[in-house]
Design a protein around this motif. Structure first.
Motif, mmCIF file in Angstrom:
data_model
loop_
_atom_site.group_PDB
_atom_site.id
_atom_site.type_symbol
_atom_site.label_atom_id
_atom_site.label_comp_id
_atom_site.label_asym_id
_atom_site.label_seq_id
_atom_site.Cartn_x
_atom_site.Cartn_y
_atom_site.Cartn_z
ATOM 1 N N LYS A 235 1.081 -1.398 0.162
ATOM 2 C CA LYS A 235 -0.362 0.641 -0.301
ATOM 3 C C LYS A 235 1.294 0.856 -0.162
ATOM 4 O O LYS A 235 1.894 0.887 0.689
ATOM 5 N N THR B 248 3.694 -2.429 8.183
ATOM 6 C CA THR B 248 3.500 -1.568 8.324
ATOM 7 C C THR B 248 4.476 0.102 8.785
ATOM 8 O O THR B 248 5.795 -0.252 9.550
ATOM 9 N N ASP C 278 1.453 5.804 0.217
ATOM 10 C CA ASP C 278 0.861 7.275 -0.063
ATOM 11 C C ASP C 278 1.344 7.894 -0.714
ATOM 12 O O ASP C 278 1.983 8.392 -1.341
ATOM 13 N N SER D 53 -6.468 -1.176 -6.826
ATOM 14 C CA SER D 53 -8.036 -1.631 -5.858
ATOM 15 C C SER D 53 -7.427 -0.127 -5.195
ATOM 16 O O SER D 53 -6.378 0.055 -4.530
ATOM 17 N N GLN D 54 -8.783 0.753 -4.660
ATOM 18 C CA GLN D 54 -8.658 1.838 -4.467
ATOM 19 C C GLN D 54 -8.315 1.990 -2.391
ATOM 20 O O GLN D 54 -7.395 2.947 -1.952
ATOM 21 N N ASP D 55 -8.537 1.204 -1.610
ATOM 22 C CA ASP D 55 -8.363 0.602 -0.480
ATOM 23 C C ASP D 55 -6.349 0.450 -0.404
ATOM 24 O O ASP D 55 -6.255 0.501 0.440
ATOM 25 N N ARG D 56 -5.680 -0.034 -1.605
ATOM 26 C CA ARG D 56 -4.423 0.596 -1.232
ATOM 27 C C ARG D 56 -3.381 1.569 -1.286
ATOM 28 O O ARG D 56 -2.882 1.774 -1.466
ATOM 29 N N THR E 4 -3.740 5.771 -0.734
ATOM 30 C CA THR E 4 -4.108 7.272 0.027
ATOM 31 C C THR E 4 -3.426 8.521 -0.512
ATOM 32 O O THR E 4 -2.344 8.023 -1.248
ATOM 33 N N ILE F 82 -5.681 3.887 -9.386
ATOM 34 C CA ILE F 82 -7.041 2.923 -9.730
ATOM 35 C C ILE F 82 -7.509 2.242 -11.278
ATOM 36 O O ILE F 82 -8.621 1.332 -11.246
ATOM 37 N N ARG G 210 -3.738 8.923 -8.040
ATOM 38 C CA ARG G 210 -4.204 7.599 -7.466
ATOM 39 C C ARG G 210 -5.189 7.621 -8.191
ATOM 40 O O ARG G 210 -5.585 6.306 -8.448
#
Length: 658
Positions: A567, A654, A569, A604-607, A609, A599, A595
């Motif tokens: 993921k 993380t 940012d 995937s958008q949840d990956r 920010t 997409i 972003r």
């Protein structure tokens, strides 16, 4: 006045006509000598005619040929050149002879031009095809030549012709015209006989004639002995039991004979080989290691050119099978002669038909004897053995002993003692090695603990080593062998090199360069820095993805696809120009635009920010205070209009964990 001029002109024409008749008469006077191959005498008379300014196709052909056949390539090329200057129609063979004569003077560039013309006139000729398939033959010969070998002219050579060496017991046997007696009309030297001389280390004893009934008043040459030493095959003119025979055109041909060694050491019981003929020549025999096959040169029916290499089986009772031609991969329309089979089964022979340095060159077909099967199709690769064996002159009669590493060959090259001389050398020990380093292709840094593997040409692993802290490797190799060497290391793509070792001693140095295959990625890392991705730039006051930015985003996309747990940012920044609140909103639109691009490409958008930071995180001193604003260039401001890609998590770890 006009009458006088006409009279003078008529007289001159008459004088020239009478001169032409006289010169033609001289040419005809040596016609019989020319047909009888008395080329020395022929050339002397014809040269006198040519030097008086007389020109004709017949004159220049005969004069050039006379020099060509006695290996005087300097004069042969001169008179073939005069023949071509007449611009008359001549047989294509004269183009080939001219090209070969030019090689004899080391004029390779001009020779190649005439070979191309020869090929255009006779496109199906194997000699022209061989030339066109290897136009850069001279460079390849030079690359494989041995500058570490200096052949020695044997002390036993004379001012006459000495050639065709073979070993027998502790002696060498060869042909020579040193014996005196009747002269051979071709070169005005005495006829050849077979001689022997005992060798002790690097010195020779007294040269003596082969004892027995082998030598006669005509030619004998090219002997070979059976493995048990009881029989000798040799070449002689068609002269047997005191009978000298010629074919229908008056030519006495060469034939093969076999002699048996008597208890007193002399060679007697001379027998003719069953396929000898009065209509063609059979000469220059050689036997393989076991004596089961005999190779020889001949112009018998089925020959491609002037002479070819043939093979017969030697049966258990000593009889010989029917001769078979070795085929077009060995033979051409030119002259192939003087075969020799070493104990490894390699065929060496001389040819004028394949690209070489001039005249007869020695060629090699590795392992031919193991490949020969009577009645089968034959395709044998050959290679020029290069210098120092080959030269611009005739090089032939190659012989080698693989135990003692002693080589003999014959040549009429410059610097010799006679028309043909025997040369010798010891094959140097061939020491080969390959050394090198394993390095990172991008950084040029060494890569310790890499694995380096050595393979043969067919991919069989020979050795494997793990390099130490210095990343260095070294392998000992054999000569004239194809190898492949490969370096491997975890997280890197392998690198390999394929090469063939030469004949001579050398140390080959290599660098095996590895590229990163798996990128080591940790949370909090910036993908732009890890992947060496340039900053994603945006135009002033714009948030749309530029074309050059899209190319770089493809790299980010590839990484996200390769690491599905990753993921990131996306952080977008602006320069300081414009209100701070506006810049914050502009940078956020840029981050969201980046972003959305990812997409849209399937991430995937949840990956993902994204956030804009405006001008709050400048990377240089180009702030918009009155003291700085005017001093920064557009390029410096653009460095602040950027996006970053910070890894927030990967494989369960993380950024907060770090």
């Amino acid at each position: 006045m006009r009458i006088i001029s006409r009279y003078i002109c008529t007289v001159l024409i008459s004088i020239f006509a009478l001169s032409a008749v006289a010169q033609n008469g001289k040419i005809k006077s040596v016609q019989d000598d020319y047909k009888d191959f008395a080329y020395v005498k022929t050339s002397e008379v014809l040269l006198e005619v040519a030097n008086k300014g007389y020109k004709s196709v017949d004159l220049f052909q005969k004069l050039a040929n006379s020099y060509y056949f006695i290996n005087d390539m300097e004069n042969a090329s001169k008179w073939y050149g005069e023949l071509m200057a007449l611009e008359e129609v001549v047989e294509p063979e004269y183009y080939f002879r001219y090209a070969l004569a030019l090689k004899g003077t080391k004029n390779y560039e001009e020779s190649d031009k005439w070979m191309k013309k020869f090929n255009a006139l006779k496109p199906d000729d194997l000699r022209g095809k061989a030339f066109l398939s290897n136009v850069d033959y001279k460079s390849s010969i030079e690359e494989s030549s041995r500058d570490d070998i200096q052949p020695n002219n044997l002390d036993i050579n004379t001012e006459f012709s000495d050639f065709g060496t073979t070993e027998y017991e502790n002696s060498i046997v060869f042909a020579s015209s040193r014996g005196g007696g009747k002269k051979y009309r071709w070169n005005q030297q005495p006829y050849l006989d077979l001689y022997a001389v005992e060798r002790t280390d690097d010195s020779f004893g007294e040269v003596t004639e082969i004892q027995g009934k082998v030598n006669t008043k005509f030619h004998e040459s090219s002997a070979v002995f059976s493995p048990n030493g009881k029989y000798m095959f040799f070449t002689r003119n068609n002269f047997f039991k005191l009978k000298y025979k010629e074919d229908e055109t008056g030519i006495n041909r060469l034939q093969l004979y076999r002699a048996t060694k008597s208890e007193d050491g002399t060679w007697d019981e001379i027998h003719k080989i069953h396929f000898n003929s009065e209509d063609y020549s059979v000469a220059h025999p050689t036997l393989n290691l076991t004596g089961s096959r005999l190779y020889f040169a001949s112009d018998m029916p089925g020959t491609f050119g002037q002479s070819d290499i043939f093979v017969v089986d030697v049966n258990d009772d000593g009889s010989l099978s029917t001769p078979e031609n070795l085929g077009p991969s060995i033979n051409t329309e030119g002259q192939e002669s003087f075969p020799f089979i070493n104990t490894n089964g390699d065929l060496y022979y001389s040819s004028t038909g394949f690209p070489g340095l001039g005249g007869l060159d020695v060629f090699k077909s590795e392992g031919l004897d193991q490949k020969v099967k009577v009645g089968s199709n034959r395709n044998f690769p050959i290679q020029n053995v290069s210098q120092p064996v080959n030269s611009a002159a005739d090089d032939f009669g190659y012989y080698e002993n693989l135990v003692t590493k002693r080589v003999y060959f014959s040549s009429n090259r410059e610097g010799g003692k006679g028309s043909d001389d025997i040369y010798t050398f010891i094959i140097p020990e061939c020491e080969q090695s390959v050394t090198g380093l394993v390095k990172d292709k991008e950084t040029d840094a060494i890569i310790p603990n890499s694995t380096v593997i050595l393979f043969d040409g067919e991919g069989k692993e020979l050795q494997r080593k793990t390099v130490g802290a210095d990343a260095a490797f070294s392998f000992e190799l054999d000569c004239e062998i194809e190898y492949l060497i490969r370096a491997e290391k975890e997280t890197y793509a392998s690198d390999e090199k394929r090469f063939t070792t030469p004949k001579k001693k050398q140390e080959l140095r290599l660098q095996l360069l590895l590229e990163k295959d798996v990128i080591e990625i940790e949370p909090c890392d910036d993908l732009a820095k890890i992947l060496d991705i340039p900053i994603i730039y945006f135009d002033f006051d714009k948030s749309n993805i530029r074309y050059d930015a899209e190319i770089e985003l493809q790299k980010v996309l590839a990484v996200l696809n390769k690491y599905p747990t990753m993921k990131i940012d996306i952080r977008s920044h602006t320069d300081c120009r414009g209100p701070a609140t506006y810049n914050e909103k502009l940078s956020d639109r840029r981050a969201q635009s980046t972003r959305q691009y990812l997409i849209d490409k399937g991430i995937s958008q949840d990956r993902l920010t994204a956030k804009g930071y405006g001008e709050s995180r400048l990377i240089n001193d180009c702030g918009c205070e009155p003291s700085n604003e005017s001093s920064c260039s557009e390029e410096e401001h653009q460095l602040n209009r950027r996006s970053e890609f910070i890894i927030t998590s990967i494989n369960g770890k993380t950024c907060d964990d770090n």
